[in-house]
Design an enzyme around this catalytic site. Structure first.
Site, PDB file in Angstrom:
ATOM      1  N   ASP A   1       0.810  -1.126  -0.237  1.00 46.87           N
ATOM      2  CA  ASP A   1       0.000  -0.021  -0.056  1.00 46.87           C
ATOM      3  C   ASP A   1       0.704   1.428  -0.327  1.00 46.87           C
ATOM      4  OD1 ASP A   1       0.854  -0.094   2.582  1.00 46.87           O
ATOM      5  OD2 ASP A   1      -0.868  -0.073   3.723  1.00 46.87           O
ATOM      6  N   HIS A   2       2.223   1.151   0.471  1.00 47.61           N
ATOM      7  CA  HIS A   2       2.794   2.380   0.410  1.00 47.61           C
ATOM      8  C   HIS A   2       3.484   3.020  -0.597  1.00 47.61           C
ATOM      9  CE1 HIS A   2       2.166   2.639   4.876  1.00 47.61           C
ATOM     10  NE2 HIS A   2       3.165   3.377   5.193  1.00 47.61           N
TER      11      HIS A   2
ATOM     12  N   ASP B   1       3.816  -0.624  11.286  1.00 50.13           N
ATOM     13  CA  ASP B   1       3.394   0.823  11.004  1.00 50.13           C
ATOM     14  C   ASP B   1       2.558   1.422  12.324  1.00 50.13           C
ATOM     15  OD1 ASP B   1       2.508   2.323   8.158  1.00 50.13           O
ATOM     16  OD2 ASP B   1       1.199   2.698   9.947  1.00 50.13           O
TER      17      ASP B   1
ATOM     18  N   ARG C   1      -1.600  12.782   9.768  1.00 52.48           N
ATOM     19  CA  ARG C   1      -0.225  13.282  10.119  1.00 52.48           C
ATOM     20  C   ARG C   1      -0.059  14.260   9.081  1.00 52.48           C
ATOM     21  NH1 ARG C   1       3.253   8.667  11.692  1.00 52.48           N
ATOM     22  NH2 ARG C   1       1.958   8.639  13.564  1.00 52.48           N
TER      23      ARG C   1
ATOM     24  N   SER D   1       5.961   8.054  12.640  1.00 53.84           N
ATOM     25  CA  SER D   1       5.919   6.638  12.027  1.00 53.84           C
ATOM     26  C   SER D   1       6.888   5.597  12.971  1.00 53.84           C
ATOM     27  CB  SER D   1       6.313   6.519  10.512  1.00 53.84           C
ATOM     28  OG  SER D   1       5.551   7.520   9.815  1.00 53.84           O
TER      29      SER D   1
ATOM     30  N   ARG E   1       8.774   3.762  11.700  1.00 53.48           N
ATOM     31  CA  ARG E   1       9.919   3.829  10.560  1.00 53.48           C
ATOM     32  C   ARG E   1      11.230   3.254  11.115  1.00 53.48           C
ATOM     33  NH1 ARG E   1       9.342   8.908   7.351  1.00 53.48           N
ATOM     34  NH2 ARG E   1       7.226   8.064   7.268  1.00 53.48           N
TER      35      ARG E   1
END
Length: 803
Positions: free
Chosen positions: A135-136, A200, A487, A682, A684
């Site tokens: 999806d990203h 995520d 965000r 995030s 991340r």
């Protein structure tokens, strides 16, 4: 805010908790589902038995819902509560819990590194059900069909890698176009009582269906994928009492935008947010998911809701009626899925839904909250653009059928009087199921007839995958957009640091496209029509769920329900690839104190977007060396005010990652010093992987965001905070910072009082000591010693195979 640890009487207090029924195996054994649903259902019998053990240890002390779900997932409840002395107050915020999550979900950008790390462990399959969601990496620009074709072609190597990993290890692979991870999880996997990890930060979206779903880095996901106990410091519990009911223009999004304004981006750190009160039963399941999704913006570990009839309705509508029947019975028998009567919260916030008005949050931070009635005035005071340049709805936060149908009700009002949008309008469906259903019901046709561009079922502009054509990434002119996203950090959506993203509900965004004026309030203001008449919208209406039920849509977007591992599948990574790179283990700790040079002193907000930028960099998520070239390029140098500028010991100027690379080649370990909530945003993990890869040893800050601090520990970094925040001002770039009692802390498995002394040596040779704090657990000390958590897990698996 009410007093701390306030006792509350729950909405469903008449369903008291029956410890005796939990311990009766004949009752527990009835909580079974058909085989087809087993992989999507938590092991309720085991969870109830675990919880019975915990309740016995704490003398049947009332527990919150969050505690029930967490403690029922303990690897060993007796060991986990050994230090409780019969009181849960001795656990919250103090003890590390070792937990067995039920499921793992990974989005394509973070799945690459998670799977590259999992591959090093040498396992044939995952220990728990898992899924991959593409999806990203899909760029939004022209519309779903064109964008999807281009993005698949651009990212074919990565998608092929992820699919081969899914095939080899028995992981569900949801390909590009199937939908956004959090929407698919809500539709297929989230159920009350579930505990899930997701790579995520908005994984808590699943809490809208009564789960404990926590955003983590890839290394944390590997814990669950390998069956290694996952460690979490027991969160405190923040109760949010909802009273009244939503009406008119107010939506569930306004609950969390209001709460973000109350608590700020750090207010939820160390807490699980648990909603309760009469107002809860007035919300839809997808509305609760919206609220939980944005709990990430207040720093909360996760958010959750007690079981409601709305949950049962949603489970049935999404094809999971057998699970709904079991959940109903469990809740009736045990009250497992709501807080006990008399449960205590560490803090309580009250929000009256009947008095709540729509809010607009931003710019540049999701906690700057302004009621719509005051937004125009605020925009003028702050000098924000008076003209809105674009409106965007959808995303994982607000792409439910209810959201889309309310937006369409606004559009149809405008259409009826000939009113046309004044600014570009983009719509992002959350999943193929949502897209297909709103297409069947005519919603997509209404969007497109009225000028909207309907993008692919993917993250798109929300996470920076927006090929925006009306505003250049390098434009120095400020512009503003209204979105229903979650965000809004600088440069996040379109790569332009001057784009101001104002977060609000899909209702407000949709109304705003017909005015484009920051001073416009659709609740009270009219718009002048071409015929001179004044037109005012009436409050939107929408359906909680589609009257004709959901439809799946295109079968090609759905994976095999229960895939089995295929050991014969080869997972190939070309040595010449610039997108994927096999990992070399980080070196273990030398056994000596750390001596580092201050490479950079960061000023102000430093999110994971600043530390490891997304957008165009997402294509390198599977290539650690290449993506590390973006490390801290968004950070502001405290000493010069410059972005992405650092200075060598001789005064030469470099880009921040370039200086990191130079010092790594010179064998010069470095440290970065920063301010509050470092690593906000995030989940991340590249924001932790890249600093370690480029030779970093320590991060010393005023405070950390939870996920980022954990990610640093997982990669063998040493995260420290100032005992006295004023010491931040005493440190300059080029200073040498040396630990004094690191070896002692390691020898004591982190149990040394939580402090670490360091010596600061200035360029003139003078020096002084300061006290820093750490939160290293015994297991995290082992990660540090091994060089990373993956090294530690890999070593354990090899030892087990040799036995």
């Amino acid at each position: 805010m009410l007093s701390a640890r306030q006792s509350i009487t729950q909405v469903r207090g008449n369903l008291c908790y029956h410890l005796r029924s939990l311990a009766t195996s004949s009752t527990i054994n009835h909580y079974e589902v058909p085989q087809l649903f087993e992989s999507r259902t938590p092991p309720y019998a085991k969870l109830l038995n675990n919880l019975a053990t915990v309740k016995k240890i704490v003398n049947n002390q009332p527990l919150t819902l969050a505690e029930k779900i967490l403690y029922s997932h303990l690897v060993d409840p007796e060991e986990g509560f050994a230090s409780s002395q019969g009181n849960v107050a001795n656990i919250r915020g103090l003890q590390y819990l070792k937990l067995n999550p039920d499921r793992v979900a990974m989005q394509d950008a973070s799945a690459q590194m998670a799977l590259l790390q999992f591959m090093t462990c040498g396992m044939a399959s995952t220990a728990v059900p898992a899924s991959i969601h593409c999806d990203h990496l899909i760029v939004g620009k022209d519309g779903a069909e064109e964008d999807l074709i281009k993005s698949i072609a651009t990212n074919k190597e990565v998608f092929d890698f992820l699919q081969s990993c899914g095939d080899k290890y028995g992981i569900q692979f949801w390909g590009p176009g199937s939908g956004i991870i959090h929407q698919i999880v809500l539709e297929n996997f989230s159920v009350p009582g579930l505990m899930m990890l997701g790579t995520d930060s908005h994984t808590p979206n699943a809490g809208g269906l009564g789960a404990i779903a926590i955003g983590v880095g890839g290394a944390d996901a590997v814990d669950a994928l390998t069956g290694t106990p996952w460690e979490l410091k027991a969160p405190k519990v923040l109760g949010v009492k909802l009273t009244g009911h939503l009406s008119g223009w107010t939506s569930p999004k306004d609950v969390i935008t209001k709460l973000a304004g109350i608590l700020t981006v750090r207010g939820g750190t160390g807490y699980i947010v648990e909603y309760f009160g009469e107002g809860v039963k007035t919300l839809s399941c997808t509305g609760m998911a919206t609220i939980c999704n944005m709990g990430a913006e207040i720093g909360a570990t996760t958010s959750t809701f007690p079981y409601q009839d709305a949950h049962r309705r949603y489970l049935i509508q999404t094809g999971r009626e057998p699970i709904a029947q079991v959940v109903d019975q469990i809740h009736k028998d045990t009250n497992f899925l709501a807080a006990d009567e008399g449960a205590e919260y560490d803090k309580v916030v009250e929000i009256n839904l009947s008095e709540l008005e729509p809010h607009v949050n931003g710019p540049f931070t999701p906690d700057l909250s302004t009621p719509i009635s005051k937004f125009g005035e605020k925009a003028q005071q702050e000098g924000w653009p008076q003209t809105i340049s674009a409106g965007l709805i959808g995303s994982c936060t607000n792409s439910s059928y209810q959201d889309m149908s309310r937006a369409v009700s606004i559009i149809k009002q405008a259409e009826a009087v000939g009113l046309k949008p004044k600014i570009p309008f983009f719509v992002t469906p959350g999943s193929e199921q949502i897209r297909a259903t709103i297409e069947r019901d005519g919603l997509i046709d209404t969007f497109e007839k009225n000028g909207a561009i309907v993008l692919a079922n993917a993250c798109g502009p929300c996470i920076g995958q927006w090929d925006r054509t009306d505003v250049s990434k390098t434009s120095s002119e400020t512009n503003s957009i209204f979105t229903s996203f979650n965000r809004n950090f600088r440069a996040r959506n379109d790569g332009n640091r001057n784009t101001m993203n104002f977060l609000t509900s899909p209702d407000m965004v949709t109304a705003m496209i017909y005015s484009g004026d920051a001073n416009y309030n659709p609740i009270t203001d009219s718009i002048k029509l071409d015929n001179g008449e004044d037109f005012r919208f009436v409050a939107p209406q929408g359906d909680e769920l589609p009257n004709a039920g959901f439809i799946k849509g295109r079968e090609e977007f759905y994976p095999e329900l229960n895939p089995q591992p295929k050991p014969e599948v080869e997972v190939n990574v070309s040595p010449e690839s610039d997108r994927l790179q096999l990992l070399d283990p980080f070196l273990p700790w030398s056994g000596e104190e750390l001596s580092t040079n201050v490479l950079l002193k960061v000023e102000g907000k430093c999110t994971t977007d600043h530390i490891s930028a997304a957008g165009a960099w997402l294509k390198y998520k599977g290539h650690l060396e290449n993506i590390s070239n973006n490390t801290l390029i968004g950070a502001v140098n405290k000493e010069t005010g410059e972005v992405n500028k650092a200075y060598d010991l001789n005064g030469d100027q470099y880009g921040i990652p370039e200086l990191m690379i130079k010092w790594k080649e010179e064998g010069r370990p470095w440290i970065v010093v920063a301010e509050h909530n470092y690593g906000e945003g995030s989940a991340r993990e590249h924001a932790a992987l890249s600093p370690k890869f480029l030779g970093g040893s320590i991060l010393l800050v005023k405070s950390f965001a939870r996920i980022h601090e954990t990610n640093l520990k997982k990669q063998g970094m040493l995260p420290l905070t100032f005992a006295d925040e004023a010491d931040y001002d005493k440190i300059s770039s080029g200073d040498v910072i040396t630990t004094i009692d690191l070896k002692d802390m390691i020898a004591k498995d982190g149990n040394n009082g939580g402090e670490l002394r360091v010596q600061v040596t200035k360029k003139d040779g003078s020096s002084f000591e300061i006290i820093t704090k750490h939160t290293m657990s015994k297991d995290q000390v082992e990660f540090f010693k091994a060089g990373s958590a993956i090294n530690y897990i890999g070593n354990l698996k090899k030892q087990q195979q040799q036995q």
